[in-house]
Design a protein around this motif. Structure first.
Motif, short mmCIF file in Angstrom:
data_model
loop_
_atom_site.label_atom_id
_atom_site.label_comp_id
_atom_site.label_asym_id
_atom_site.label_seq_id
_atom_site.Cartn_x
_atom_site.Cartn_y
_atom_site.Cartn_z
N ARG A 591 0.85 -1.18 0.00
CA ARG A 591 0.00 0.00 0.00
C ARG A 591 0.88 1.23 0.00
NH1 ARG A 591 -4.82 -2.40 1.25
NH2 ARG A 591 -5.76 -0.40 0.76
N ARG A 592 0.36 2.31 -0.53
CA ARG A 592 1.11 3.54 -0.50
C ARG A 592 0.43 4.50 0.48
NH1 ARG A 592 2.61 3.75 -6.61
NH2 ARG A 592 2.42 1.52 -6.28
N ILE A 593 1.24 5.16 1.29
CA ILE A 593 0.64 6.03 2.31
C ILE A 593 0.34 7.40 1.72
CG2 ILE A 593 1.05 7.16 4.51
CD1 ILE A 593 2.69 4.68 5.28
N ASP A 594 -0.90 7.84 1.84
CA ASP A 594 -1.29 9.16 1.34
C ASP A 594 -1.22 10.20 2.43
OD1 ASP A 594 -2.14 8.38 -1.31
OD2 ASP A 594 -3.72 7.30 -0.28
N GLN A 595 -1.59 9.79 3.59
CA GLN A 595 -1.72 10.77 4.67
C GLN A 595 -1.69 10.05 6.00
OE1 GLN A 595 -5.53 12.78 4.97
NE2 GLN A 595 -4.46 14.73 4.99
N THR A 596 -1.11 10.72 6.98
CA THR A 596 -1.24 10.21 8.34
C THR A 596 -1.93 11.28 9.15
OG1 THR A 596 0.96 11.02 8.77
CG2 THR A 596 0.71 8.66 8.41
N MET A 597 -2.69 10.87 10.15
CA MET A 597 -3.40 11.86 10.95
C MET A 597 -3.69 11.29 12.33
SD MET A 597 -6.82 11.59 8.78
CE MET A 597 -7.73 10.09 8.66
N ASN A 598 -4.16 12.16 13.18
CA ASN A 598 -4.55 11.79 14.54
C ASN A 598 -3.45 11.01 15.26
OD1 ASN A 598 -6.99 12.97 14.01
ND2 ASN A 598 -7.93 11.06 13.33
N LEU A 599 -2.32 11.66 15.42
CA LEU A 599 -1.20 11.01 16.10
C LEU A 599 -1.31 11.23 17.60
CD1 LEU A 599 1.68 9.75 16.13
CD2 LEU A 599 2.53 12.08 15.91
N LEU A 600 -1.31 10.13 18.33
CA LEU A 600 -1.27 10.20 19.79
C LEU A 600 0.07 9.59 20.19
CD1 LEU A 600 -4.82 8.78 20.41
CD2 LEU A 600 -4.12 11.07 21.07
N GLU A 601 0.83 10.35 20.96
CA GLU A 601 2.20 9.91 21.19
C GLU A 601 2.48 9.85 22.68
OE1 GLU A 601 6.55 11.31 19.68
OE2 GLU A 601 4.82 12.58 19.29
N ASP A 602 3.09 8.77 23.10
CA ASP A 602 3.53 8.66 24.48
C ASP A 602 5.04 8.50 24.44
OD1 ASP A 602 4.17 8.02 27.04
OD2 ASP A 602 2.49 6.62 27.33
N ARG A 603 5.77 9.61 24.71
CA ARG A 603 7.23 9.58 24.54
C ARG A 603 7.88 8.61 25.51
NH1 ARG A 603 8.43 15.11 22.49
NH2 ARG A 603 7.49 14.89 20.44
N SER A 604 7.34 8.56 26.75
CA SER A 604 8.03 7.79 27.78
C SER A 604 8.02 6.30 27.46
CB SER A 604 7.39 8.05 29.14
OG SER A 604 6.04 7.67 29.10
N SER A 605 6.88 5.79 27.00
CA SER A 605 6.85 4.35 26.75
C SER A 605 7.01 4.02 25.27
CB SER A 605 5.56 3.75 27.31
OG SER A 605 4.46 4.31 26.65
N CYS A 629 -3.85 2.48 13.87
CA CYS A 629 -2.94 1.48 14.43
C CYS A 629 -2.06 2.07 15.52
CB CYS A 629 -2.06 0.91 13.32
SG CYS A 629 -1.10 2.16 12.48
N VAL A 630 -1.42 1.19 16.27
CA VAL A 630 -0.47 1.61 17.29
C VAL A 630 0.90 1.07 16.91
CG1 VAL A 630 0.24 1.16 19.66
CG2 VAL A 630 -2.11 1.80 19.19
N VAL A 631 1.89 1.91 17.04
CA VAL A 631 3.26 1.44 16.85
C VAL A 631 3.96 1.50 18.20
CG1 VAL A 631 5.47 1.84 15.73
CG2 VAL A 631 3.35 2.20 14.47
N LEU A 632 4.51 0.38 18.59
CA LEU A 632 5.08 0.26 19.94
C LEU A 632 6.54 -0.17 19.81
CD1 LEU A 632 4.15 0.18 22.95
CD2 LEU A 632 3.70 -2.25 22.60
#
Lengths: 742, 290
Positions: A591-605, A629-632
């Motif tokens: 798949r090709r990524i067109d856009q990313t949005m709604n980023l929720l970020e937890d720097r510590s973990s 999705c979540v990237v961990l």
């Protein structure tokens, strides 16, 4: 909450509260019904007949619960027009011919209800309907302001010249006789009283509704004045006229015009406005119903049709559902339809026994009530609210308003619809699309899990195809969970957004939920949540990156609140750098990524949740997909490369082709998931028993590990806010579980 | 009732020289190989030197051995000749590259592909996502209509799914809105739900019995979904919403004409807005007319 029973049982159970509510309503309805007959250019008794017949019949046959039926504001305008045109100057002849048209319109209404066309009233753009209602207000106000100051027969009949003529009516007061002066004083005094009534603090004053106060005070003035001066204080010309023999004076409506176009024009206008006024009122009352019952709109239309036909035969006006009296009904504790019945029956008693008193009501006092009603319909405070939704909506409102004043109600709404369409085409540039798809089905509803529905909308959603969306929404029980996915639409208009907000509220009230997803990629044309949302307002490139200053959608605001609560950092439109973070996974290879949005970020973990819009294919053949999705990146844990899923989503990943499922020996887990990876030993080590138990006890999340980070997601589509929360919480806990082991 | 899968052994494609021609060629070749079928390439019009050159360069770029393909060329009206080439060569599956949406200004003069699907007597595969690189075909949606053609169609979907290495088969049962009560108020909504549960149970039994006939040796996960709405449109929208890779449907009972395009129904909805690759299974069952 215990819902009141229907039918006779309900009557026995609730008759006391319904009688009380019906009584208060009848006090309001009595003066208003006479006033509306006056505004319709019909004899005073006509409105009363409509209220009596409406109350008695619709209470038995109707499909709504706490509504009140009787003569209506919008109808007054149409009836007056019908009487004037059909009679050709002779108001009495016109009245009997209009009665014929009313009977026919009753039959038409019944037919509309039978073929279930109740949905038609939803076909009209909100701003156009608002504009039309405001125009009705102006039309009533224009005519009655003259009567209020004692000029019973102004020269003009169309609203705009009438408004201008008001000043010459004012001039006549200079050489007016005593009766006219007294009338003018009572009229203007009544209006001032009505305006100031809500400011009066004394609670006992509010025990009686304002219109009744006006009438009671005016009648008292007439009676006392007559006693003091020795002659009729206002003079018979300025008093309501109900002849003593009104019952024996009854004669059949005049159907002689039935072959003429004007007759049918009148009948159709009456039907049209009656259905719009009634359906809007029924919808409004469903929101006010304390027991949250859903009205059967078509059944109600049939009942109104029958009541209108009967009322017309007896010499009465059209019967419609009226919102103002209905809300008085609810606020006085009405529980079932019996309240409407009591209201009708009590008015009948008043007419039979209080005729003498009713004939003492001065017309200017009634005109003042109508002027006030007209002003409330115009409701200038709504202008700024409409402007907030979008300046184009304000334009459409005024456009329809003026078109209605100049060309009449039917042409007004037709022009309003046309203008709405033109503006939408200009804003969205989707003219070809509208032309192509407006008459094709565009909705899909399916039950994904028990009581969990997915409603997917294709192409676009505007007022033209709203009935289809509505019928789908109506078929879902309001206690269900629904996700309405708009990611396949190119624009959603203000009318649909407005209706949807109503549905969201209704689902929440009944313990269900309706979440709108996929609207984030549509940029709103205004900063209001109900504004037209369109992809193409930002130029032809649908996937153009949005700038940070664009307004957040409802979902984004909820996400941002969630982020604050959970100590996450929220970025609605993250930098394209984030694409790389997502792109490292095999899942996105095809798949090709067109856009990313709604980023929720937890720097510590080292956790981030993000929504990704991707596509496959080329130019005309591309097909876009949303994925939340979540990237961990768990620290201090050695991640093996693996995929974990149920729906075999990851079979697309070619490097794992031919690798067998790894069975971990935990029954539930093995049954639910497909676990794949080359390094079986490391994977077995990674999935500790605690980890397995956690996975087995949660909804199925899909995972891919590329050896450095984990990709976690729930469903292959845009996620609702609650799904987002679920996913983030799952990922956090999962991170703890794998972290704890090492 | 029995179900015989169509086991496609002679697959043909039409060669145009559109921008997608190369990708189409690659896609059809892959499919033919997967099916273990013989591949034909048809060309309508004059086969010039230039055509031959381009064709050869395509094959060499794609690494396809030209001996595995039979090339036939014929001059004349594309629609007519393409169909006659099919019958002459005993073709059982015609794969065509198609636009996902028909152009609105061409409503009355459709592309060749669309026209052919109206008249074809072979099964048709309309490709919307042709690509040079292989993309797996994972999720297949097939119709589960109560129709004599359905068992064959599902059997064919199972056969093709196995050959293509698909993992998931969803049988979509399109039900008419009219078959259950309308939701007008609270009471009728409850009634509607009750009726729909009953109907779905009945439909489930029917589909189970059909599946029993044709899922021997099937390695795919099979699920069913009941959807209420307009026939044809609903399954297309479902396939789109579910991101299916292939949609398998019955062939139409009648030939579709101009009127059918204006007053759209059934297959026309799918053709007007192809949700994904579509396989229209042509069945020659004598019971085909319900």
């Amino acid at each position: 909450m215990h819902k009141p029973k229907n039918g006779f049982k309900g009557f026995v159970e609730n008759w006391q509260s319904d009688l009380k509510a019906g009584f208060v309503v009848s006090l309001v309805a009595l003066p208003i019904s006479i006033a509306l007959s006056l505004a319709s250019g019909a004899p005073a008794i006509a409105g009363l007949i409509a209220a009596v017949i409406g109350g008695i019949l619709v209470a038995h046959l109707g499909g709504s619960y706490v509504t009140i039926t009787g003569p209506g504001n919008g109808l007054a305008v149409v009836t007056l027009a019908a009487i004037t045109t059909l009679g050709g100057g002779d108001m009495l002849a016109g009245y009997y011919m209009a009665l014929g048209a009313i009977v026919v319109s009753g039959i038409l209404l019944f037919i509309l209800g039978t073929v279930r066309l109740g949905v038609l009233a939803d076909l009209f753009p909100t701003s156009a309907v608002q504009g039309m209602l405001a125009a009705i207000g102006i039309i009533i106000l224009a005519k009655q302001s003259h009567v209020m100051i004692g000029t019973l027969n102004p020269e003009n009949s169309s609203p705009i010249p009438l408004l201008v003529e008001f000043f010459s009516s004012l001039e006549t007061l200079v050489w007016a006789d005593a009766a006219q002066l007294r009338s003018a004083i009572v009229g203007v005094g009544s209006l001032l009283f009505l305006i100031g009534f809500s400011q009066i603090r004394a609670r006992w004053m509010h025990a009686i509704p304002a219109p009744l106060w006006v009438v009671v005070l005016a009648v008292l003035t007439q009676i006392i004045g007559t006693n003091v001066t020795g002659e009729s204080f206002f003079g018979p010309k300025y008093l309501v006229n109900i002849p003593a023999d009104w019952m024996s004076a009854w004669r059949l409506p005049d159907f002689s015009g039935i072959q003429t176009g004007t007759f049918w024009g009148a009948a159709i206008s009456l039907t049209f406005i009656a259905s719009i006024e009634s359906l809007l009122s029924i919808k409004g009352m469903d929101r006010l119903d304390p027991y949250k019952r859903k009205s059967n709109v078509n059944k109600d239309l049939r009942a109104l049709g029958i009541a209108t036909a009967v009322s017309g035969m007896l010499g009465g006006l059209s019967v419609v559902t009226v919102i103002a009296r209905s809300s008085v009904n609810v606020s006085n504790g009405a529980k079932t339809r019996s309240a409407n019945f009591f209201h009708g029956a009590l008015i009948l008693i008043f007419v039979l026994f209080l005729r003498e008193v009713l004939t003492q009501i001065p017309l200017p006092a009634l005109a003042a009530i109508l002027v006030f009603t007209g002003y409330k319909l115009l409701n200038p405070s709504q202008f700024s609210k409409i402007a907030q939704i979008g300046l184009e909506q304000l334009f459409l409102f005024f456009f329809t308003l003026f078109a209605t004043l100049v060309y009449g109600l039917i042409m007004g709404i037709v022009f309003g619809m046309a203008a709405t369409l033109v503006i939408q085409v200009i804003i969205t540039g989707a003219g070809a699309e509208i032309l192509r798809y407006f008459n094709r089905p565009n909705t899909l509803l399916f039950e994904e899990e028990e009581n969990k529905y997915i409603l997917n909308i294709n192409y676009f959603a505007n007022f033209l195809n709203y009935p289809r969306l509505k019928s789908k929404l109506d078929s879902i029980p309001t206690s269900a969970e629904v996700i309405a996915d708009f990611s396949n639409t190119s624009f959603v208009d203000a009318t649909v957004m407005e209706h949807l907000t109503g549905y969201v509220e209704s689902f929440e009230q009944h313990g269900g939920s309706l979440e709108l997803v996929g609207l984030d990629t549509l940029a709103p044309a205004s900063s209001h949540p109900l504004g037209v949302q369109s992809k193409s307002t930002r130029g032809s490139n649908v996937f153009q990156l949005r700038t940070s200053d664009t307004r957040l959608s409802g979902k984004q605001e909820k996400l941002s609140n969630f982020a604050v609560l959970e100590g996450l950092e929220y970025t609605p439109w993250p930098d394209p750098i984030w694409d790389e973070k997502v792109n490292q996974f095999h899942y996105f290879r095809h798949r090709r990524i067109d856009q990313t949005m709604n980023l929720l970020e937890d720097r510590s973990s080292k956790l981030m949740a993000i929504e990704v819009v991707t596509h496959v294919g080329e130019f005309t053949m591309r097909d876009s997909q949303h994925l939340a999705c979540v990237v961990l990146q768990p620290e201090g844990v050695k991640l093996p490369k693996f995929t974990l899923d149920r729906e075999r989503i990851f079979e697309r990943i070619s490097y794992l082709a031919g690798v067998q499922d790894i069975e971990l020996g935990s029954g539930v887990f093995d049954k639910r998931f497909n676990l794949k990876g080359r390094d079986e030993h490391a994977i077995r080590e990674f999935f500790s028993p605690g980890c397995l138990a956690y996975l087995a006890s949660n909804p199925v999340f899909h995972m891919e590990s590329n050896g450095e980070a984990l990709l976690i997601f729930h469903k292959e589509r845009a996620a609702s806010v609650s799904e987002f929360k679920l996913m983030v919480n799952f990922a956090r806990e999962f991170a703890n579980r794998i972290g704890a082991k090492s | 009732m029995n179900a015989t899968p169509k086991q496609y052994s002679r697959v043909a494609t039409a060669m145009g020289f559109s921008p997608m021609a190369k990708a189409n060629l690659a896609e059809v070749h892959r499919i033919a190989t997967r099916f273990g079928a013989e591949m034909f390439v048809f060309h309508v019009g004059e086969w010039t030197e230039k055509c031959q050159k381009t064709y050869e360069s395509f094959l060499s770029e794609l690494g396809i051995d030209s001996d595995t393909i039979t090339l036939k060329s014929k001059a004349g009206d594309p629609k007519v000749e393409l169909l006659s080439l099919c019958s002459e060569n005993d073709i059982d599956l015609l794969a065509l590259g198609a636009l996902m949406r028909e152009n609105m200004f061409k409503v009355f003069s459709a592309s060749i592909a669309r026209d052919v699907c109206r008249k074809a007597k072979v099964s048709l595969l309309l490709l919307t996502h042709s690509s040079i690189m292989e993309e797996p075909c994972e999720r297949i949606v097939v119709n589960g209509l109560d129709h004599p053609k359905t068992p064959d169609t599902i059997a064919t979907a199972v056969w093709a799914g196995n050959k293509l290495g698909s993992s998931e088969l969803i049988v979509v049962d399109e039900l008419s809105e009219k078959s259950i009560a309308r939701a007008d108020d609270d009471m009728s909504t409850l009634q509607r739900i009750r009726q729909s549960r009953q109907l779905e149970k009945k439909e489930h039994n029917r589909i189970e019995s059909v599946l029993g006939l044709c899922t021997g040796g099937c390695s795919m996960d099979i699920s069913e979904q009941h959807v209420y709405g307009k026939k044809g449109y609903t399954i297309a929208h479902y396939a789109k919403a579910k991101k299916a890779d292939l949609l398998v449907v019955n062939s139409p009972d009648t030939k579709l004409g101009l009127l059918d395009r204006i007053f759209k129904h059934d297959l026309e909805y799918i053709l007007a807005d192809l949700p994904t690759d579509v396989l229209i299974v042509h069945t020659t069952k004598t019971t085909a007319h319900a």
